[in-house]
Design a protein around this motif. Structure first.
Motif, PDB file in Angstrom:
ATOM      1  N   THR A 301      -1.581  -5.476   5.538  1.00 32.61           N
ATOM      2  CA  THR A 301      -1.116  -6.013   6.818  1.00 32.61           C
ATOM      3  C   THR A 301      -2.165  -6.919   7.456  1.00 32.61           C
ATOM      4  N   SER A 346      -9.533  -6.250   9.987  1.00 32.25           N
ATOM      5  CA  SER A 346      -9.270  -4.874   9.535  1.00 32.25           C
ATOM      6  C   SER A 346      -8.968  -3.966  10.726  1.00 32.25           C
ATOM      7  N   GLN A 347      -7.945  -3.161  10.596  1.00 37.30           N
ATOM      8  CA  GLN A 347      -7.640  -2.179  11.638  1.00 37.30           C
ATOM      9  C   GLN A 347      -8.705  -1.095  11.632  1.00 37.30           C
ATOM     10  N   SER A 348      -8.862  -0.440  10.483  1.00 36.51           N
ATOM     11  CA  SER A 348      -9.756   0.725  10.404  1.00 36.51           C
ATOM     12  C   SER A 348     -11.218   0.330  10.484  1.00 36.51           C
ATOM     13  N   THR A 351     -12.107  -0.502   5.355  1.00 37.24           N
ATOM     14  CA  THR A 351     -11.526  -0.879   4.065  1.00 37.24           C
ATOM     15  C   THR A 351     -12.618  -1.380   3.117  1.00 37.24           C
ATOM     16  N   VAL A 397       0.489   5.827   8.943  1.00 34.25           N
ATOM     17  CA  VAL A 397      -0.163   5.098   7.840  1.00 34.25           C
ATOM     18  C   VAL A 397       0.223   3.622   7.873  1.00 34.25           C
ATOM     19  N   SER A 399       0.753   0.167   9.277  1.00 30.22           N
ATOM     20  CA  SER A 399       0.163  -0.536  10.414  1.00 30.22           C
ATOM     21  C   SER A 399       1.244  -1.316  11.169  1.00 30.22           C
ATOM     22  N   LYS A 483       6.277  -3.433   4.952  1.00 30.23           N
ATOM     23  CA  LYS A 483       6.683  -2.285   5.778  1.00 30.23           C
ATOM     24  C   LYS A 483       7.843  -1.537   5.130  1.00 30.23           C
ATOM     25  N   GLU A 486       6.764   0.270   1.851  1.00 34.72           N
ATOM     26  CA  GLU A 486       5.908   1.463   1.954  1.00 34.72           C
ATOM     27  C   GLU A 486       6.598   2.613   2.683  1.00 34.72           C
TER      28      GLU A 486
HETATM   29  C1  F6R Z   1       0.202  -1.501   5.645  1.00 36.01           C
HETATM   30  C2  F6R Z   1      -1.128  -0.978   5.756  1.00 36.01           C
HETATM   31  C3  F6R Z   1      -2.175  -1.436   4.794  1.00 36.01           C
HETATM   32  C4  F6R Z   1      -3.416  -1.872   5.563  1.00 36.01           C
HETATM   33  C5  F6R Z   1      -4.559  -2.230   4.606  1.00 36.01           C
HETATM   34  C6  F6R Z   1      -5.779  -2.746   5.338  1.00 36.01           C
HETATM   35  O1  F6R Z   1       1.040  -0.957   6.601  1.00 36.01           O
HETATM   36  O2  F6R Z   1      -1.403  -0.208   6.629  1.00 36.01           O
HETATM   37  O3  F6R Z   1      -1.710  -2.446   3.975  1.00 36.01           O
HETATM   38  O4  F6R Z   1      -3.069  -2.960   6.361  1.00 36.01           O
HETATM   39  O5  F6R Z   1      -4.914  -1.096   3.882  1.00 36.01           O
HETATM   40  O6  F6R Z   1      -6.253  -1.810   6.244  1.00 36.01           O
HETATM   41  P1  F6R Z   1      -7.265  -2.201   7.391  1.00 36.01           P
HETATM   42  O7  F6R Z   1      -6.555  -3.067   8.342  1.00 36.01           O
HETATM   43  O8  F6R Z   1      -7.662  -0.886   7.998  1.00 36.01           O
HETATM   44  O9  F6R Z   1      -8.412  -2.907   6.736  1.00 36.01           O
END
Ligand code: F6R
Length: 605
Positions: A301, A346-348, A351, A397, A399, A483, A486
């Motif tokens: 995402t 990156s959200q988290s 990664t 899970v 995003s 989306k 998954e």
């Molecule tokens: C899709 C999803 C994953 C994350 C990917 C990157 O819904 O959640 O494809 O987008 O693993 O994660 P981050 O953004 O945390 O680096």
């Protein structure tokens, strides 16, 4: 993905460890285990959920030191034997490990030749046998771990407990570990979140660190001797992170988008100047004017948000921009220009592929800025500067709200760089106005009584679903396909609409669902032709379009979005796609918050 939690203190460790494992559940896992120091090391493991582990641990356990783990299978299947902790042959040493030991095969062979019997198929098990060999040779726990790590190639966040020693030894190399400092007690975690209910004072280990953790304190070491560490205070970013009145985190997070966007843009737009100010970027107007290009890196995402961002930067600022899959970028010997700007999205912020790409870029003397949700995460700290997207905790899970906020943040950057170059103030003002209108517009899309059940009927039994879009809607098509795939486990394919006739059209037959994202932009008329090409082959069209547009007559099931600036339309058009995936997942009885095989934080390369 894999999670570590550890405790040493005065209280019984077991409830603290189980609670910590629960707080790591959102990362995704398939088995779990816990080891607590009693008279001997008591070990409990199980395949499945933490609730299953709770059923096999004793109701009372007095040990005040322990380590625990959630495993997401890499080396070896999902079995109880492969779950962590792993133990030495004499059961005196327990190890939990996140990451991958790349030379585990060779080490395993050599250990087998010395008489070691392996109980699991994991790469981790070599670590415990190597440490055991060093302890048997009379080394201290610190020395034993240090000497073992020198034999390993790969990544690790590792925690070790040795019978007869009142300490936990931890080490980090490429896989995060945080130590929480309490009064007469210490916590260990792969993620700051589980620590927040115990302490706000933490130490983030750096790659190459080894920590010796006792009840009274922490010593940190590197391979060549002791080193300093910094205690930092973190805020609990999760706040009230339960589901409230929502049946699932995913639905809650979709509904949180208007507020999340407000948080992201708040204080960052300048109405009269028609500009944006991102305080976390140390980029002078001169530097912005001279940028040769911008590169954005991400996965999943975040990659699709980066693709929208790169289009926005080209569209608004006329600066060449590229979006890259992090794992490919890093391993393809990229040409790095230190005058360019690189963004890690990156959200988290954990990664592994994105983090590795950041380090590879920095090694070639270029700056990387984070576009990150989780404050003080590994990528945020590695970049040292950037834009926090302020989505709030994302626990499902899949995003959702992170995507919209990444797109918002990258639009703010596109505006800032555009205004530093040739964008007129009036255009800037229009953008600011459109950005500020977005939270209410997203709210209206969420509240719209749109025909979700009709669309779900078309999707739920489909052999495959094709997603099409042009321009800013091409990455949205990819995100919609991701989306649905998954959450509902339906094979989905996303294509730029114009490319559809060069291959994917072969998939279409009577009744094939095709999801088309066609807001009222410069691409709309050409997309109508592609819709007709699909319909001529029997396809049924699920259409996302701008309110009031006559394009509606080309769709079988239509969803509308309000009108906005072109580069912002993904923040609106993605919402029906998120809800479609959610409702289709529900109709197929899927675990929408924790889809099979997926992890929230992908910490392996
Ligand atoms: C899709 C999803 C994953 C994350 C990917 C990157 O819904 O959640 O494809 O987008 O693993 O994660 P981050 O953004 O945390 O680096």
């Amino acid at each position: 993905m894999c999670g570590i939690i550890g405790y040493i203190g005065e209280k019984p460790a077991m409830p603290i460890l189980i609670d910590g494992l629960r707080r790591l559940e959102y990362r995704g896992y398939d088995s779990a285990g816990v080891a607590v120091m009693e008279d001997t090391i008591a070990l409990h493991k199980t395949v499945g959920r933490i609730a299953d582990l709770e059923r096999v641990v004793p109701p009372v356990s007095s040990g005040t030191m322990g380590i625990a783990h959630t495993r997401w299978a890499t080396h070896g299947g999902v079995t109880e034997e492969n779950a962590h902790p792993h133990m030495s042959m004499d059961q005196s040493i327990a190890v939990v490990h996140n990451g991958i030991i790349e030379n585990a095969g060779n080490l395993r062979q050599r250990l087998i030749e010395t008489g070691i019997e392996f109980r699991s198929e994991t790469d981790t098990e070599v670590i415990v046998h190597l440490i055991s060999r060093e302890i048997e040779a009379g080394r201290t726990p610190l020395e034993a771990v240090r000497r073992t790590l020198m034999l390993l190639r790969g990544t690790w966040g590792v925690a070790v407990m040795i019978h007869g020693y009142d300490e936990v030894i931890c080490a980090r190399n490429g896989s995060p570990l945080v130590i929480g400092i309490g009064e007469g007690e210490m916590y260990i975690s792969s993620d700051p979140h589980p620590l927040s209910s115990h302490t706000s004072r933490v130490i983030f280990l750096d790659d190459g660190d080894i920590a010796v953790i006792s009840r009274s304190g922490v010593e940190t070491h590197r391979t060549d001797g002791p080193t300093d560490h910094m205690i930092v205070t973190i805020e609990d970013q999760w706040g009230d992170s339960d589901m409230g009145d929502y049946p699932h985190f995913m639905l809650k997070e979709i509904h949180e988008q208007p507020e999340a966007i407000r948080q992201c843009i708040s204080g960052r737009t300048l109405v009269s100047e028609g500009n944006a100010r991102l305080g976390g970027l140390s980029l002078s107007a001169k530097r912005l004017r001279l940028l040769p290009h911008v590169r954005l890196i991400g996965c999943g995402t975040a990659l699709y948000a980066a693709q929208v961002g790169r289009l926005a930067i080209e569209h608004l600022a006329r600066v060449p921009s590229f979006a890259h899959v992090a794992s490919e970028f890093r391993n393809n010997d990229p040409v790095i220009d230190s005058k360019a700007v690189y963004f890690a999205v990156s959200q988290s912020g954990e990664t592994a592929d994105t983090l590795a790409a950041v380090k590879a870029i920095q090694a070639k003397d270029a700056e990387v800025m984070g576009v990150i949700n989780v404050v003080a995460s590994s990528i945020a700290r590695q970049c040292g500067q950037g834009v926090y997207i302020h989505s709030g905790p994302e626990q499902a899970v899949a995003s959702t709200k992170a995507f919209t906020n990444m797109v918002a943040a990258l639009n703010l950057f596109a505006l800032q760089i555009g205004r530093a170059r040739d964008m007129p103030r009036t255009t800037g003002r229009t953008m600011v106005k459109a950005l500020r209108a977005l939270p209410d517009q997203v709210q209206s899309v969420i509240e719209d009584k749109a025909p979700y059940s009709a669309a779900v009927e078309l999707l739920k039994d489909a052999k495959s679903v094709l997603f099409l879009g042009r321009g800013f809607s091409a990455p949205v098509a990819s995100e919609g396909a991701l989306k649905l795939m998954e959450i509902a486990y339906i094979p989905c394919l996303a294509y730029p609409a114009g490319e559809m006739k060069h291959g994917p059209i072969a998939l279409l037959e009577e009744g094939s669902p095709v999801v088309v994202i066609a807001p009222d932009d410069v691409h709309r008329d050409k997309t109508i032709s592609n819709i007709e090409e699909c319909k001529a082959r029997g396809a049924r069209i699920i259409l996302i379009h701008t309110e009031g547009d006559v394009i509606a007559e080309h769709g079988d099931v239509c969803f509308t979005i309000p009108s906005t600036e072109e580069s912002l339309s993904p923040m609106l058009s993605v919402v029906p796609l998120q809800l479609l995936a959610y409702y289709t997942g529900l109709a197929l009885d899927r675990d929408v918050d924790r889809p099979r095989n997926l992890a929230k934080s992908v910490t392996v390369e």
